[in-house]
Design an enzyme around this catalytic site. Structure first.
Site, PDB file in Angstrom:
ATOM      1  N   GLY A  40      85.848   9.144   1.326  1.00 58.93           N
ATOM      2  CA  GLY A  40      85.094  10.390   1.246  1.00 58.93           C
ATOM      3  C   GLY A  40      83.675  10.160   1.722  1.00 58.93           C
ATOM      4  N   GLY A  42      81.372  12.921   1.969  1.00 54.04           N
ATOM      5  CA  GLY A  42      80.578  14.123   1.701  1.00 54.04           C
ATOM      6  C   GLY A  42      79.205  13.679   1.220  1.00 54.04           C
ATOM      7  CB  ALA A  44      79.205  11.791  -3.701  1.00 48.68           C
ATOM      8  CG  HIS A 266      80.535  31.171  -7.326  1.00 48.85           C
ATOM      9  ND1 HIS A 266      80.032  32.396  -6.991  1.00 48.85           N
ATOM     10  CD2 HIS A 266      79.535  30.271  -7.165  1.00 48.85           C
ATOM     11  CE1 HIS A 266      78.759  32.242  -6.639  1.00 48.85           C
ATOM     12  NE2 HIS A 266      78.438  30.964  -6.735  1.00 48.85           N
ATOM     13  NE  ARG A 331      77.288  28.990  -9.853  1.00 49.78           N
ATOM     14  CZ  ARG A 331      77.204  28.026  -8.975  1.00 49.78           C
ATOM     15  NH1 ARG A 331      78.052  27.025  -9.038  1.00 49.78           N
ATOM     16  NH2 ARG A 331      76.304  28.053  -8.034  1.00 49.78           N
ATOM     17  CG  HIS A 402      82.447  27.550  -6.744  1.00 52.13           C
ATOM     18  ND1 HIS A 402      82.306  27.464  -5.391  1.00 52.13           N
ATOM     19  CD2 HIS A 402      81.260  27.146  -7.276  1.00 52.13           C
ATOM     20  CE1 HIS A 402      81.085  27.039  -5.112  1.00 52.13           C
ATOM     21  NE2 HIS A 402      80.447  26.819  -6.227  1.00 52.13           N
ATOM     22  CD  GLU A 426      83.713  19.681  -6.668  1.00 48.90           C
ATOM     23  OE1 GLU A 426      83.050  19.776  -5.617  1.00 48.90           O
ATOM     24  OE2 GLU A 426      84.519  20.552  -7.045  1.00 48.90           O
ATOM     25  CG  LEU A 442      74.417  20.900  -3.112  1.00 53.82           C
ATOM     26  CD1 LEU A 442      73.489  21.788  -2.300  1.00 53.82           C
ATOM     27  CD2 LEU A 442      75.550  20.396  -2.240  1.00 53.82           C
TER      28      LEU A 442
HETATM   29  C1  LIG Z   1      81.340  27.381  -1.022  1.00 52.04           C
HETATM   30  C2  LIG Z   1      80.613  26.405  -1.893  1.00 52.04           C
HETATM   31  C3  LIG Z   1      79.266  26.577  -2.158  1.00 52.04           C
HETATM   32  C4  LIG Z   1      78.579  25.667  -2.963  1.00 52.04           C
HETATM   33  N1  LIG Z   1      77.242  25.854  -3.184  1.00 52.04           N
HETATM   34  C5  LIG Z   1      76.562  24.938  -3.921  1.00 52.04           C
HETATM   35  C6  LIG Z   1      75.165  25.052  -4.098  1.00 52.04           C
HETATM   36  O1  LIG Z   1      74.531  25.967  -3.606  1.00 52.04           O
HETATM   37  N2  LIG Z   1      74.525  24.115  -4.817  1.00 52.04           N
HETATM   38  C7  LIG Z   1      75.193  23.066  -5.357  1.00 52.04           C
HETATM   39  O2  LIG Z   1      74.566  22.220  -5.967  1.00 52.04           O
HETATM   40  N3  LIG Z   1      76.518  22.920  -5.195  1.00 52.04           N
HETATM   41  C8  LIG Z   1      77.227  23.827  -4.490  1.00 52.04           C
HETATM   42  N4  LIG Z   1      78.577  23.679  -4.319  1.00 52.04           N
HETATM   43  C9  LIG Z   1      79.258  22.510  -4.859  1.00 52.04           C
HETATM   44  C10 LIG Z   1      79.024  21.299  -3.988  1.00 52.04           C
HETATM   45  O3  LIG Z   1      78.962  21.665  -2.653  1.00 52.04           O
HETATM   46  C11 LIG Z   1      80.111  20.262  -4.117  1.00 52.04           C
HETATM   47  O4  LIG Z   1      80.418  20.056  -5.429  1.00 52.04           O
HETATM   48  C12 LIG Z   1      79.667  18.936  -3.561  1.00 52.04           C
HETATM   49  O5  LIG Z   1      79.168  19.105  -2.280  1.00 52.04           O
HETATM   50  C13 LIG Z   1      80.775  17.932  -3.558  1.00 52.04           C
HETATM   51  O6  LIG Z   1      80.380  16.796  -2.822  1.00 52.04           O
HETATM   52  P1  LIG Z   1      81.277  15.530  -2.769  1.00 52.04           P
HETATM   53  O7  LIG Z   1      80.568  14.552  -1.920  1.00 52.04           O
HETATM   54  O8  LIG Z   1      81.623  15.107  -4.125  1.00 52.04           O
HETATM   55  O9  LIG Z   1      82.651  15.986  -2.097  1.00 52.04           O
HETATM   56  P2  LIG Z   1      82.988  16.629  -0.666  1.00 52.04           P
HETATM   57  O10 LIG Z   1      81.801  17.059   0.059  1.00 52.04           O
HETATM   58  O11 LIG Z   1      84.054  17.622  -0.900  1.00 52.04           O
HETATM   59  O12 LIG Z   1      83.574  15.425   0.137  1.00 52.04           O
HETATM   60  C14 LIG Z   1      84.859  14.946  -0.043  1.00 52.04           C
HETATM   61  C15 LIG Z   1      85.103  13.868   0.960  1.00 52.04           C
HETATM   62  O13 LIG Z   1      86.278  13.192   0.622  1.00 52.04           O
HETATM   63  C16 LIG Z   1      87.145  13.111   1.726  1.00 52.04           C
HETATM   64  N5  LIG Z   1      88.481  13.089   1.194  1.00 52.04           N
HETATM   65  C17 LIG Z   1      89.037  13.880   0.263  1.00 52.04           C
HETATM   66  N6  LIG Z   1      90.288  13.501  -0.005  1.00 52.04           N
HETATM   67  C18 LIG Z   1      90.528  12.439   0.785  1.00 52.04           C
HETATM   68  C19 LIG Z   1      91.650  11.592   0.963  1.00 52.04           C
HETATM   69  N7  LIG Z   1      92.769  11.758   0.275  1.00 52.04           N
HETATM   70  N8  LIG Z   1      91.550  10.606   1.875  1.00 52.04           N
HETATM   71  C20 LIG Z   1      90.420  10.416   2.596  1.00 52.04           C
HETATM   72  N9  LIG Z   1      89.341  11.175   2.435  1.00 52.04           N
HETATM   73  C21 LIG Z   1      89.393  12.173   1.544  1.00 52.04           C
HETATM   74  C22 LIG Z   1      86.788  14.259   2.585  1.00 52.04           C
HETATM   75  O14 LIG Z   1      87.118  13.971   3.910  1.00 52.04           O
HETATM   76  C23 LIG Z   1      85.295  14.343   2.372  1.00 52.04           C
HETATM   77  O15 LIG Z   1      84.645  13.452   3.236  1.00 52.04           O
HETATM   78  C24 LIG Z   1      79.273  24.589  -3.522  1.00 52.04           C
HETATM   79  C25 LIG Z   1      80.613  24.414  -3.272  1.00 52.04           C
HETATM   80  C26 LIG Z   1      81.305  25.323  -2.480  1.00 52.04           C
HETATM   81  C27 LIG Z   1      82.768  25.130  -2.277  1.00 52.04           C
END
Ligand SMILES: Cc1cc2nc3c(=O)[nH]c(=O)nc-3n(C[C@H](O)[C@H](O)[C@H](O)COP(=O)(O)OP(=O)(O)OC[C@H]3O[C@@H](n4cnc5c(N)ncnc54)[C@H](O)[C@@H]3O)c2cc1C
Ligand code: HEM
Ligand code: HEM
Ligand code: SF4
Ligand code: F3S
Ligand code: FES
Lengths: 638, 219, 251
Positions: A40, A42, A44, A266, A331, A402, A426, A442
């Site tokens: 992942g 994203g 994080a 949401h 929310r 959400h 997340e 975020l």
């Molecule tokens: C529409 C929307 C609006 C939002 N707005 C806000 C906001 O305004 N403020 C706020 O704080 N939060 C907001 N959030 C929440 C926030 O965006 C997310 O919780 C956060 O970005 C998650 O980040 P992450 O790095 O944990 O995961 P993600 O960004 O989801 O990254 C997941 C990563 O894991 C990889 N992955 C997943 N499964 C696999 C697998 N099996 N094999 C290989 N790779 C895999 C993906 O390719 C990706 O790179 C929002 C969320 C959404 C959906």
């Protein structure tokens, strides 16, 4: 078993600094001998991979998209919190800490939340240094808005694209490390198994989504930053590829799954238009800063054009029920209030699934140009999808799944119950308790990635010898075979129903019986129906194509198969938690006026589930939560 | 040097050389317009130019260098571009690009042909229609030009060449400003418009000479 | 909803088994499409039919379906993303089409974007361009306070305009030269406009332009087709800015 979060003790303000000092360090010359897998990329994972690479570790990073820049973090619109107190309106680390604990309905660990609040300020500095174009005022200072029920303005934003800009910041840092050779990026790979050797996480098995090859990778530590699981509801605001798969495979290898029932709905999403629909689109909740939620008071007004309904016939239900927070109620509260109105038969739009979000008052007050400047891109998006002009008539909104507060259980070091497996963002359960405040996800993702894992993983790696396990270890061979057989099995069923038909069915079971409101009966219904659906899936699903090339049908089939197992665990967790708290609302546990009723006596703990084998009941472990700096109180936004 | 190899560097060289040639085209048009004044106008203008002596040669060598550099990179860059984009879409549906912008290499090559012909025509006087004037120029440029353009084929070749020039500069003039970075979102449409008008001014200005001669207005 | 009229459309879709397969158009009929279907949901419908009739569904890239991830990539009737202003193909809705329309659907075409399968291409070249210098070389930690360096609103806004790029590749797919200049320039311009990025501006622009060339993209001849196709409306003024930065970097 009673779980130990390994939180440091002592005065809360000192906990993180003291812990950082206590953590062992890896000798700089040895760092490059250690391999770390980051699944992942994203916010994080991207931030973590970049930071670990910069420290000198050898990082292998994976994502299922064609580029790390596309992780679902990119979709976040609203903003990111930090306790900078730039506007001088009374914010502080302590207040951010307090708001997060309270917002999470007292179901999160104090020490973790404190740390989050403490490093929040560094995040903003870091992003600015990366060239993230946060909004600024004319004098050049960073701009803030209030967001998601906070009474201070602590949210930093980059137009309506904050997540995008933060992710691109992390992605640019990651790109720099890829160029420098410290991070090797594997795009279009989906992790399908965690490899555990002698009880320690040592690698992963992936499908190369382009060639179909099953590949394995070994490392000294594995990190999962794979995002949330609310696609279990089928229709959600998450991207199509978001799944529980990585987490679920780790769970099945022994990582505990904590609080799966805490899911966030949401309040402001564009309502569903038809049953072909593939996803729901979120409209940033910042809209509630200027928009007013209402429904018609009289059912006979439902068919009328909203602008023709006179003021006195409108029910501004949030302002009525929560006079001090009004339209900015958190929310969970705003979502449930909207559902209540619709269940009462006063919902607007197709199927009565919608409430109005009206900007007329604000347009009158500040002018349409100001509204355009603040939310222009959101109005544009709304018009593209619905063909309606939000400046001229109120928008229609409906709640949608959400965010998942639950996730793999981790201790204070972000280490799961499997040594060597770390979980970030997340994907873990940590800081948001039963409900997440806006603009805090975020913050958490970047805190974990930039400022927590670089320290805590060092503490772990300093205790292990690098490179002891390679992919020639029999556990890897077995894992590859298991994954191959799993795909073969999916491809060989050749039944009558498509994967998305099953996913839709699961989604509606989850939404109807385990969505915004849950009851003992509805959950028990799901606990019967989901296993039956799963059984049918394995007999009657039709997956086209072969495993030897790009096959999206097969990808979806695998994700759906995992959701079909996970959905049951989610319901089981919701069923066992006989209280309402945050995003988990059990209809049996509410006050007379419909507010959630917590049971701190019996449920003030983290519920973490351990997999005991297919067909066997998972075992519940509890981590009691202690509140020494905040007093448990009824969460009221009246 | 990076400038000579890089994508942007070569474009900058093309833009500068192209634009210097545009400057020449402007001056040349003004000079040629003296034909409307009558024989004395253009003849004395030509004499004046030729009296500059070695400066003429400096100027000619510079022009030669510009056109060679411009053409060399134009061809090189165009070959690269078509390699980068070998297959077209089933439906050709362009939103902004136009015939002029997409045929720069062809209009450019035609211009090269024209310049070769034009120099052997009026400067070296190798073609049969003007060989008689070999000794008289710069004295009797007027006679040479009017004589030559009274042939319909020659006059229309020139007009056709001016259409090609117009097409090349229709895109080329504004493109120069963009390539040099002397552009913004507000100025771009203005510059484009001015460039296009200028291209048409060249077309009409230059073409009017053969047309007026053929029509017998200039005698 | 069912109270809407439905449409039937003829789709000519590019099918290509793999990178080496020559590929060809196949014709499909999309039935029961309403004006509220997004373009990709319309293809979902076709795919469900294909799966049920034992055929392989059309493979196409997509993820967020809300116009921000940059994953979706289809050329609709000759225009990347379909030609609705500032719209990705996932946000394109069927109300832009009429009952009975024939639609051609193709992948991005550019040498630097080799086709993987059907409508899916390999866009890793864009990552390569960013890796060449699309960042500030700051470290994690040890950076000054966010307000230590002031950035007036117009500059922050300018940087944000450029930063909106979603890296979808439509610019190169639309460009008659398959040039990646719009994409490259957006990043160059964003970084060059900010005080944090200025220090490396010269090195960055040279490295990124070189990377773009090495990836096999063409040269920009200022066709401006890219801006017209760009779902974020990234302005070609950033290409001018890149050129300016490039010139500056020579001295
Ligand atoms: C529409 C929307 C609006 C939002 N707005 C806000 C906001 O305004 N403020 C706020 O704080 N939060 C907001 N959030 C929440 C926030 O965006 C997310 O919780 C956060 O970005 C998650 O980040 P992450 O790095 O944990 O995961 P993600 O960004 O989801 O990254 C997941 C990563 O894991 C990889 N992955 C997943 N499964 C696999 C697998 N099996 N094999 C290989 N790779 C895999 C993906 O390719 C990706 O790179 C929002 C969320 C959404 C959906
Ligand atoms: C001699 C043969 C010529 C050839 C082969 C040629 C070719 C080209 C080509 C291919 C381009 C487009 C380059 C690109 O942007 O990719 C171009 C641009 C241009 N040409 Fe020419 N050309 C020729 C002659 C001329 C002449 C005679 C003039 C001026 C009178 C001229 C003026 C320009 C200008 C101003 C540009 C725009 C440069 C830019 O894009 O910045 N060219 N030429
Ligand atoms: C109807 C149009 C034109 C007419 C009547 C015309 C006329 C002439 C004449 C009479 C000369 C010879 C001058 C002399 O030797 O004293 C000349 C030279 C020249 N013309 Fe033109 N011209 C025309 C268009 C052009 C155009 C469009 C170009 C460029 C693209 C051009 C480029 C040149 C060049 C390069 C020379 C040589 C200058 C030198 O002696 O070094 N001409 N032209
Ligand atoms: S500039 Fe526009 S078209 Fe090009 S990649 Fe960025 S968003 Fe896509
Ligand atoms: S279309 Fe191509 S030629 Fe340049 S202006 Fe855009 S990159
Ligand atoms: S699918 Fe993400 S932009 Fe279209």
């Amino acid at each position: 078993m009673i779980l130990d979060g390994k939180c440091p003790t002592g005065p809360i303000e000192k906990t993180w600094d003291k812990h950082r000092f206590d953590l062992k360090l890896v000798n700089p010359a040895n760092k490059r001998k250690y391999n770390v897998i980051m699944v992942g990329t994203g916010l994080a994972g991207g931030a973590a991979a970049a930071s670990l690479g910069e420290l000198g570790y050898n990082v292998q990073a994976f994502c299922y998209q064609d580029s790390p820049r596309r992780a679902h973090s990119i979709a976040a619109q609203g903003g990111i919190n930090a306790a900078k107190n730039y506007p001088n309106d009374g914010d502080s680390i302590y207040r951010l800490f307090y708001d997060t604990i309270k917002g999470g309905d007292f179901r999160a660990r104090e020490a973790d939340v404190w740390r989050l609040a403490q490093v929040s300020n560094n995040i903003i500095d870091q992003c600015v240094a990366q060239g993230v174009p946060f909004a600024r005022d004319y004098a050049g200072y960073l701009d803030n808005r209030s967001f998601g029920g906070a009474q201070v303005s602590r949210t930093f934003f980059a137009r309506g694209q904050t997540g995008q800009q933060l992710l691109l910041g992390a992605y640019s840092a990651l790109s720099r490390q890829i160029k420098a050779g410290t991070v090797k990026m594997y795009n279009r790979r989906e992790m399908l198994d965690l490899v555990v050797v002698d009880g320690v996480a040592k690698g992963i098995t992936c499908r190369n989504l382009v060639t179909g090859e099953i590949e394995s990778y070994a490392a000294d530590a594995v990190c999962l930053a794979t995002g949330g699981y609310v696609n279990v509801f089928y229709l959600s605001t998450n991207a199509m590829g978001c799944s529980v798969t990585a987490n679920w495979k780790a769970y099945k290898k022994g990582a505990y799954f904590a609080n799966p029932c805490y899911t966030q709905i949401h309040p402001t999403c564009i309502p569903q238009a038809g049953d072909y629909q593939s996803k729901l689109t979120l409209m940033s909740e910042s809209l509630r800063n200027d928009g007013r939620c209402w429904v018609p008071k009289k059912k006979e007004d439902l068919a009328k054009h909203p602008n023709e309904i006179p003021e006195e016939d409108r029910d501004y239900y949030l302002e009525r029920k929560y006079p001090s927070f009004g339209n900015l109620a958190p929310r969970d509260i705003a979502s449930r209030a909207a559902k209540e109105q619709c269940d009462d038969g006063r919902g607007v739009g197709p199927g009565g699934r919608g409430v109005y979000l009206d900007f007329a008052t604000s347009i009158k007050r500040v002018g349409v140009d100001t509204i355009k400047e603040r939310y222009g891109n959101l109005f544009e998006m709304y018009e593209k999808i619905t063909d309606e002009d939000g400046y001229k008539r109120p928008m229609r909104m409906y709640p949608a799944p959400h965010y998942s507060m639950g996730g793999l259980w981790v201790d204070y070091n972000l280490q799961s119950s499997i040594p060597g497996l770390f979980v970030l963002g997340e994907a873990n359960f940590s800081v948001h308790g039963a409900n997440r405040l806006g603009a805090s996800a975020l913050m958490q993702g970047l805190a974990d990635g930039y400022f927590v894992i670089p320290y805590t993983i060092g503490g772990y790696l300093a205790t292990v010898k690098p490179g002891t396990v390679q992919t020639d270890n029999p556990e890897f061979k077995k894992s590859v075979e298991d994954v191959q057989n799993y795909s073969k099995k999916l491809l060989s069923i050749n039944g009558k129903k498509t994967v998305s038909e099953f996913m839709r069915e699961l989604g509606s079971l989850m939404w109807d019986n385990c969505g915004m409101a849950r009851s003992k009966e509805s959950l028990e219904e799901n606990l019967k129906k989901i296993p039956a659906l799963r059984e049918e899936f394995w007999k009657n699903v039709k997956v086209s194509g072969s495993g030897a090339d790009l096959n999206q049908d097969l990808e979806n089939a695998g994700r759906t198969a995992d959701f079909l197992e996970f959905g049951e665990l989610l319901c089981r967790d919701a069923h066992h938690r006989n209280e309402s708290c945050g995003g988990h609302f059990r209809t049996e546990y509410q006050t007379e006026d419909g507010e959630a009723q917590r049971d701190d006596e019996n449920y003030c703990y983290v519920g973490a589930w351990e997999f005991k084998g297919d067909g066997k009941d998972p075992e519940l472990h509890k981590e009691p939560l202690r509140f020494e700096n905040v007093h448990l109180a009824v969460r009221s936004y009246k | 040097m990076q400038l000579l190899k890089s994508s942007v560097g070569r474009k900058i060289l093309m833009a500068i050389t192209g634009q210097l040639m545009v400057l020449f085209v402007i001056v040349h048009l003004i000079g040629n317009s003296s034909i409307f004044v009558g024989p004395d106008g253009i003849n004395s203008y030509a004499e004046h130019l030729h009296s500059l002596g070695p400066l003429v040669w400096v100027f000619r060598l510079a022009m030669l260098a510009f056109i060679l550099v411009h053409a060399f990179y134009g061809i090189q860059v165009s070959i690269e571009n078509s390699k980068a984009n070998p297959s077209k879409y089933a439906i050709n549906n362009k939103l902004k690009a136009n015939f002029a912008s997409e045929s720069m290499i062809w209009t450019g090559l035609l211009l090269a042909l024209f310049v070769i012909y034009h120099i052997s025509h009026f400067t070296l006087r190798l073609t049969s229609d003007v060989s008689a004037f070999a000794g008289q120029v710069p004295g009797n440029v007027f006679g040479m030009v009017t004589g030559s353009f009274s042939h319909g084929i020659i006059a229309s070749t020139y007009v056709a060449a001016m259409v090609v020039l117009c097409l090349h500069l229709f895109h080329g003039i504004q493109s120069f400003f963009q390539t040099m970075g002397w552009n913004g979102d507000k100025s771009l449409p203005v510059i484009s418009q001015v460039g296009r008008v200028l291209a048409f001014v060249f077309l009409i200005g230059y073409s009017s000479i053969p047309v007026f001669i053929l029509a017998g207005i200039i005698k | 909803m069912s109270d809407h009229k439905t449409m039937t459309l003829t789709l000519n879709v590019w099918r290509q088994k793999g990178p080496k397969d020559p590929g060809k158009f196949e014709t499909y009929t999309a039935k029961n499409i309403t004006e509220h279907h997004s373009f990709l949901e319309m293809i979902d419908v076709v795919n469900e039919d294909l799966i049920k009739s034992g055929k392989e569904p059309i493979v196409f890239d997509h993820d967020c379906r809300e116009g921000i991830c940059g994953m979706c990539s289809q050329v609709v009737n000759g225009v990347p993303h379909g030609g609705q202003e500032r719209t990705t193909v996932c946000q394109l809705h069927m109300r832009k089409f009429k009952d009975g329309d024939t639609i051609f659907i193709e992948p991005w075409r550019a040498t630097a974007f080799p086709i993987i399968k059907d409508l899916v291409v390999d866009r890793s070249a864009y990552d390569t361009i960013i890796q060449a210098g699309g960042y500030t070389s700051c470290h994690t930690g040890g950076v000054p306070d966010g307000n230590a360096v002031l950035i007036p609103k117009p500059e922050a806004d300018y940087a944000m305009d450029a930063a909106e790029c979603i890296g979808c590749g439509a610019c190169a797919a639309a460009c008659p030269n398959s040039s990646a200049m719009l994409f490259t320039s957006a990043k160059v311009a964003q970084m060059a406009a900010l005080p944090q990025g200025k220090a490396e501006a010269g090195v960055r622009v040279k490295a990124m332009v070189e990377a773009m060339q090495e990836c096999g993209f063409g040269n920009c001849s200022n066709h401006y087709e890219c801006q017209a196709a760009c779902p974020k409306g990234i302005n070609v003024k950033f290409i001018a800015k890149l050129n300016r930065e490039y010139l500056k970097a020579q001295f």
